[in-house]
Motif scaffolding. Structure first.
Motif, PDB file in Angstrom:
ATOM      1  N   PHE A 140      34.622  76.101  32.977  1.00 36.66           N
ATOM      2  CA  PHE A 140      33.183  76.255  33.200  1.00 36.66           C
ATOM      3  C   PHE A 140      32.707  75.377  34.346  1.00 36.66           C
ATOM      4  O   PHE A 140      31.905  75.787  35.176  1.00 36.66           O
ATOM      5  CB  PHE A 140      32.391  75.925  31.931  1.00 36.66           C
ATOM      6  CG  PHE A 140      30.926  76.123  32.132  1.00 36.66           C
ATOM      7  CD1 PHE A 140      30.394  77.397  32.125  1.00 36.66           C
ATOM      8  CD2 PHE A 140      30.095  75.054  32.388  1.00 36.66           C
ATOM      9  CE1 PHE A 140      29.050  77.606  32.354  1.00 36.66           C
ATOM     10  CE2 PHE A 140      28.747  75.261  32.616  1.00 36.66           C
ATOM     11  CZ  PHE A 140      28.232  76.533  32.595  1.00 36.66           C
TER      12      PHE A 140
ATOM     13  N   VAL B 186      32.417  81.373  31.140  1.00 36.46           N
ATOM     14  CA  VAL B 186      33.092  81.067  29.887  1.00 36.46           C
ATOM     15  C   VAL B 186      34.312  81.949  29.782  1.00 36.46           C
ATOM     16  O   VAL B 186      34.258  83.135  30.074  1.00 36.46           O
ATOM     17  CB  VAL B 186      32.177  81.340  28.681  1.00 36.46           C
ATOM     18  CG1 VAL B 186      32.816  80.841  27.423  1.00 36.46           C
ATOM     19  CG2 VAL B 186      30.854  80.696  28.886  1.00 36.46           C
TER      20      VAL B 186
ATOM     21  N   LEU C 273      42.729  88.440  38.900  1.00 37.12           N
ATOM     22  CA  LEU C 273      41.942  89.615  38.523  1.00 37.12           C
ATOM     23  C   LEU C 273      40.455  89.320  38.587  1.00 37.12           C
ATOM     24  O   LEU C 273      39.646  90.185  38.916  1.00 37.12           O
ATOM     25  CB  LEU C 273      42.308  90.037  37.095  1.00 37.12           C
ATOM     26  CG  LEU C 273      43.537  90.907  36.905  1.00 37.12           C
ATOM     27  CD1 LEU C 273      43.828  91.068  35.431  1.00 37.12           C
ATOM     28  CD2 LEU C 273      43.305  92.258  37.548  1.00 37.12           C
TER      29      LEU C 273
ATOM     30  N   GLU D  78      37.424  88.038  42.296  1.00 41.74           N
ATOM     31  CA  GLU D  78      36.428  88.770  43.070  1.00 41.74           C
ATOM     32  C   GLU D  78      35.150  89.020  42.261  1.00 41.74           C
ATOM     33  O   GLU D  78      34.064  89.079  42.803  1.00 41.74           O
ATOM     34  CB  GLU D  78      37.021  90.092  43.550  1.00 41.74           C
ATOM     35  CG  GLU D  78      36.221  90.667  44.682  1.00 41.74           C
ATOM     36  CD  GLU D  78      37.081  91.499  45.604  1.00 41.74           C
ATOM     37  OE1 GLU D  78      36.522  92.246  46.395  1.00 41.74           O
ATOM     38  OE2 GLU D  78      38.325  91.401  45.523  1.00 41.74           O
ATOM     39  N   LEU D  79      35.332  89.170  40.925  1.00 46.04           N
ATOM     40  CA  LEU D  79      34.157  89.360  40.064  1.00 46.04           C
ATOM     41  C   LEU D  79      33.285  88.122  40.067  1.00 46.04           C
ATOM     42  O   LEU D  79      32.062  88.195  40.031  1.00 46.04           O
ATOM     43  CB  LEU D  79      34.594  89.654  38.634  1.00 46.04           C
ATOM     44  CG  LEU D  79      35.355  90.938  38.383  1.00 46.04           C
ATOM     45  CD1 LEU D  79      35.881  90.943  36.963  1.00 46.04           C
ATOM     46  CD2 LEU D  79      34.451  92.115  38.613  1.00 46.04           C
TER      47      LEU D  79
ATOM     48  N   ARG E  66      30.495  87.704  42.439  1.00 48.35           N
ATOM     49  CA  ARG E  66      29.304  88.540  42.253  1.00 48.35           C
ATOM     50  C   ARG E  66      28.449  88.006  41.120  1.00 48.35           C
ATOM     51  O   ARG E  66      27.324  87.618  41.330  1.00 48.35           O
ATOM     52  CB  ARG E  66      29.726  89.976  41.970  1.00 48.35           C
ATOM     53  CG  ARG E  66      30.480  90.518  43.128  1.00 48.35           C
ATOM     54  CD  ARG E  66      31.169  91.801  42.762  1.00 48.35           C
ATOM     55  NE  ARG E  66      31.483  92.478  43.984  1.00 48.35           N
ATOM     56  CZ  ARG E  66      30.657  93.327  44.566  1.00 48.35           C
ATOM     57  NH1 ARG E  66      29.524  93.626  43.999  1.00 48.35           N
ATOM     58  NH2 ARG E  66      30.975  93.876  45.704  1.00 48.35           N
TER      59      ARG E  66
ATOM     60  N   THR F  55      28.471  86.850  34.645  1.00 53.66           N
ATOM     61  CA  THR F  55      28.442  87.655  33.430  1.00 53.66           C
ATOM     62  C   THR F  55      29.564  88.678  33.401  1.00 53.66           C
ATOM     63  O   THR F  55      30.269  88.820  32.395  1.00 53.66           O
ATOM     64  CB  THR F  55      27.101  88.401  33.326  1.00 53.66           C
ATOM     65  OG1 THR F  55      26.062  87.482  33.552  1.00 53.66           O
ATOM     66  CG2 THR F  55      26.945  89.032  31.973  1.00 53.66           C
ATOM     67  N   THR F  56      29.735  89.392  34.517  1.00 53.82           N
ATOM     68  CA  THR F  56      30.785  90.408  34.524  1.00 53.82           C
ATOM     69  C   THR F  56      32.149  89.756  34.379  1.00 53.82           C
ATOM     70  O   THR F  56      33.022  90.286  33.692  1.00 53.82           O
ATOM     71  CB  THR F  56      30.742  91.226  35.824  1.00 53.82           C
ATOM     72  OG1 THR F  56      30.601  90.332  36.901  1.00 53.82           O
ATOM     73  CG2 THR F  56      29.620  92.209  35.812  1.00 53.82           C
TER      74      THR F  56
ATOM     75  N   THR G  24      32.758  87.096  32.720  1.00 58.14           N
ATOM     76  CA  THR G  24      32.882  86.725  31.310  1.00 58.14           C
ATOM     77  C   THR G  24      33.306  87.926  30.476  1.00 58.14           C
ATOM     78  O   THR G  24      34.193  87.829  29.620  1.00 58.14           O
ATOM     79  CB  THR G  24      31.543  86.185  30.785  1.00 58.14           C
ATOM     80  OG1 THR G  24      31.158  85.106  31.612  1.00 58.14           O
ATOM     81  CG2 THR G  24      31.651  85.723  29.367  1.00 58.14           C
ATOM     82  N   ILE G  25      32.687  89.088  30.739  1.00 60.18           N
ATOM     83  CA  ILE G  25      33.069  90.286  29.986  1.00 60.18           C
ATOM     84  C   ILE G  25      34.526  90.634  30.281  1.00 60.18           C
ATOM     85  O   ILE G  25      35.273  91.046  29.386  1.00 60.18           O
ATOM     86  CB  ILE G  25      32.148  91.467  30.331  1.00 60.18           C
ATOM     87  CG1 ILE G  25      30.710  91.107  29.989  1.00 60.18           C
ATOM     88  CG2 ILE G  25      32.550  92.707  29.563  1.00 60.18           C
ATOM     89  CD1 ILE G  25      29.728  92.182  30.326  1.00 60.18           C
ATOM     90  N   ALA G  26      34.933  90.453  31.545  1.00 58.23           N
ATOM     91  CA  ALA G  26      36.322  90.741  31.894  1.00 58.23           C
ATOM     92  C   ALA G  26      37.274  89.846  31.102  1.00 58.23           C
ATOM     93  O   ALA G  26      38.326  90.316  30.644  1.00 58.23           O
ATOM     94  CB  ALA G  26      36.531  90.559  33.392  1.00 58.23           C
TER      95      ALA G  26
ATOM     96  N   LEU H 295      36.761  88.742  28.150  1.00 61.72           N
ATOM     97  CA  LEU H 295      36.830  89.315  26.807  1.00 61.72           C
ATOM     98  C   LEU H 295      37.853  90.444  26.769  1.00 61.72           C
ATOM     99  O   LEU H 295      38.623  90.572  25.813  1.00 61.72           O
ATOM    100  CB  LEU H 295      35.465  89.866  26.408  1.00 61.72           C
ATOM    101  CG  LEU H 295      34.566  88.924  25.638  1.00 61.72           C
ATOM    102  CD1 LEU H 295      33.169  89.463  25.594  1.00 61.72           C
ATOM    103  CD2 LEU H 295      35.101  88.754  24.233  1.00 61.72           C
ATOM    104  N   GLY H 296      37.849  91.262  27.826  1.00 59.97           N
ATOM    105  CA  GLY H 296      38.823  92.342  27.910  1.00 59.97           C
ATOM    106  C   GLY H 296      40.230  91.794  27.915  1.00 59.97           C
ATOM    107  O   GLY H 296      41.119  92.301  27.207  1.00 59.97           O
ATOM    108  N   ILE H 297      40.442  90.731  28.692  1.00 57.87           N
ATOM    109  CA  ILE H 297      41.783  90.140  28.763  1.00 57.87           C
ATOM    110  C   ILE H 297      42.180  89.583  27.404  1.00 57.87           C
ATOM    111  O   ILE H 297      43.327  89.727  26.958  1.00 57.87           O
ATOM    112  CB  ILE H 297      41.809  89.051  29.855  1.00 57.87           C
ATOM    113  CG1 ILE H 297      41.678  89.713  31.216  1.00 57.87           C
ATOM    114  CG2 ILE H 297      43.082  88.239  29.775  1.00 57.87           C
ATOM    115  CD1 ILE H 297      41.339  88.773  32.317  1.00 57.87           C
TER     116      ILE H 297
END
Lengths: 288, 329
Positions: A26, A32, A80, A83-84, A87, A90-91, A93-95, A97-99
């Motif tokens: 962080f 996160v 991975l 690059e997110l 931008r 938040t995105t 962080t969601i990524a 979660l996917g991982i």
């Protein structure tokens, strides 16, 4: 009561290790990492697979391999996400979660939902001090935490990378103007964090057992520790971990062990109300 | 997707109007198709699609939160459960009629959402996201601990007929469809409302919004409360369509499902987008019921893939096309 507090301190050290990893990420990248628990759990499973689970490697070699694997995975994950991150956090962080879901799914796929034991290679010692049983496990946890925290402190305070890390976490823009490589600092924090995660996972598993969800649920306490200690403070999260460990132990011993998550929720909300920004934060101006 | 088209600034009218007709046609087409669907499908699919529509409302609430406050919530199963249990308790205790129960459930969820987001009003959104993790995990244990109120493992029964004479399956379906239409309509029109504009201003121009009395903290509180209200509304409809509520339908995993649905729908507040997201999360587990462990991997890949494609790949292609076009001119 004293033994309960003592056990709380021991597990609290492990929550601190988990929380330190979250805070490292962080501080440098302002996001996160929800995959922290699942990836650490994957590390613990690979140690199990390499030692008792079949391959029969010596324990140290297996741990070293797991740490190397964790480093490789964290580099991949950062690649991975990098690059997110530029931008929106938040995105990213969601990524993560996917991982985390993918890692959890890989564990289930490779090892099933069975339960394993994964002990530390320690002699069965126990001494008694002030009426409390002190086992070899406790000593191992305390000394491992101490060593890790000291090493982390030395790296952050004394090395060039540590200075760069502090610079990026204070002001990323100014750090970039000074010619620091942001992505190198990010990589440093991701790699360190993944190693901290694996160490914490290996140390927590002997207290219960190794299943596909053990380490992920353990990480909730690490998240709580980071919230209570302040997401931007390394010493704060270390203290937060011990606070969470002691209070959780007291709560589940004296009140109701089945309401542990609810207790953590109220503890976090109360701590945010009374110590916004963590127990160690000086209230300097607004933090919006 | 990273920069949702919702902004506080007036949009470019000439470009938007063409798109808007398209969107509206798609929405109306979706509603018509869903309205006529019961003619062709059997009772199993009717039930599955009723669930899908009710689930869609919950997905919409997560999309709404991400869109308007940029916060990720993985604890929205809590608000869905709040809505569902409120309506169940109201029916089993004081015997409140369905519509009254829905209104109360929505209001209660909004209040709970506000209460939950309150401590993090002056902090960065990270704290809120992390605390939702604990919120999502605590639902089943709270429901089981106070089982004399909540009915424990078995849960509570919810009346699934409003009018007599019509098959309850059809009633459940059309109530869910109507509720989804209402929810998407409200969420979509919210953008032009006073509160919506203020929230968006607080996101895009925090200082200007603060000068008008909307700090980013209060904007986050409002967005969270509205989102919780939508989730509670969805929960009450979900209770109605399943005709019972039990702790098993509100575990932490459901929040993850909602988030996956929201991402797959590209945080859409349009009914067709929401239906696509909901269809993904309800149909994938049904089609892959023999390969349980792969569902996690597929959900993870969906999250990661959609996000990377729409935040990295698509902008890169757009940039390349634009550059090439400029080159030619």
């Amino acid at each position: 009561m004293l033994p309960v507090i003592w056990q709380g301190i021991v597990t609290g050290c492990l929550y601190s290790l988990g929380a330190l990893g979250l805070v490292m990420i962080f501080k440098s990248s302002k996001m996160v990492n929800f995959a922290h628990g699942a990836l650490a759990g994957y590390g613990a499973f690979s140690v199990h697979a390499l030692t008792a689970g079949g391959a029969g490697w010596p324990w140290l070699a297996a741990v070293a391999a797991a740490l190397l694997g964790a480093i490789a995975i964290s580099v991949l994950v950062y690649g991975l996400i990098a690059e997110l991150l530029q931008r929106a956090a938040t995105t990213a962080t969601i990524a993560t979660l996917g991982i985390g879901l993918i890692a959890q799914g890989m564990i289930l796929w490779q090892y099933g939902s069975n339960i394993f034991r994964l002990d530390l290679p320690l002699p069965h010692l126990s001494f008694s001090i002030l009426g409390m049983a002190l086992t070899a496990y406790d000593v191992a946890v305390l000394s491992a935490t101490f060593l890790v925290v000291v090493a982390l402190f030395l790296v952050i305070e004394r090395t060039r990378l540590g200075v760069a890390f502090r610079a990026v976490s204070t002001d990323p823009f100014a750090a970039r103007v000074c010619g620091l490589s942001i992505s190198r600092v990010h990589l440093f924090s991701w790699v360190t964090s993944s190693m901290l995660g694996v160490i914490a996972a290996l140390l927590i598993v002997p207290t219960t057992f190794l299943s596909s969800t053990t380490v992920t649920t353990f990480m909730l306490q690490a998240f709580a520790a980071a919230v209570i200690g302040g997401f931007d403070s390394l010493p704060g999260s270390a203290i937060g971990g011990i606070l969470v460990g002691v209070s959780c132990n007291l709560f589940s011993f004296y009140v109701a062990p089945e309401l542990l998550n609810t207790f953590l929720l109220t503890f976090m909300l109360a701590s945010l109300s009374f110590f916004p920004g963590g127990i160690l934060s000086q209230r300097l101006g607004s933090r919006v | 997707m990273s920069e949702p088209s919702t902004t506080a600034l007036p949009a470019d009218r000439t470009r938007r109007s063409a798109v808007r007709i398209d969107d509206r046609m798609l929405s109306i087409g979706t509603v018509l198709l869903l309205g006529l669907l019961p003619i062709w499908i059997g009772s199993f699919w009717l039930y599955s699609i009723s669930l899908l529509l009710a689930q869609g409302i919950a997905i919409l609430s997560v999309s709404f939160l991400i869109r308007y406050s940029g916060e990720v919530s993985i604890g929205h199963n809590f608000f869905v459960a709040t809505g569902a249990y409120t309506i169940a308790l109201l029916q089993n205790g004081p015997n409140v009629p369905f519509l009254g129960g829905v209104v109360v459930a929505t209001a209660v969820s909004a209040a709970v959402g506000l209460l939950f987001a309150w401590p993090s009003r002056t902090l960065s959104g990270v704290y809120l996201s992390v605390v939702t993790l604990a919120l999502g995990l605590c639902v089943p244990e709270v429901l089981l601990y106070w089982s004399e109120v909540t009915g424990g493992f078995e849960g509570l029964f919810v009346e699934s007929r409003i009018v007599g004479g019509v098959a309850s399956g059809l009633q459940q379906y059309y109530v869910a469809l109507a509720a989804l239409c209402i929810a998407t309509f409200v969420a979509h029109r919210f953008r032009g409302s006073r509160l919506g504009l203020m929230i968006l201003t607080a996101r895009d121009h925090p200082h200007a919004a603060a000068a008008f009395g909307m700090t980013s903290g209060s904007a986050r509180l409002s967005a969270f409360a509205v989102s919780a209200a939508i989730a509670g509304f969805g929960g009450s409809i979900l209770g109605f369509t399943t005709s019972m509520v039990s702790p098993n339908s509100f575990i932490f995993w459901n929040s993850v499902t909602l988030l996956v649905g929201a991402v797959v729908s590209l945080y859409s507040t349009r009914i067709y987008g929401v239906v696509v997201g909901a269809a993904f999360v309800t149909l994938v587990p049904q089609l892959l019921s023999n390969y349980g462990q792969f569902i996690l991997i597929i959900y993870g890949l969906a999250l990661l893939g959609v996000i990377i494609v729409f935040n990295v790949t698509v902008p890169a292609i757009v940039r390349r096309v634009r550059r090439r076009r400029n080159h030619r001119v």
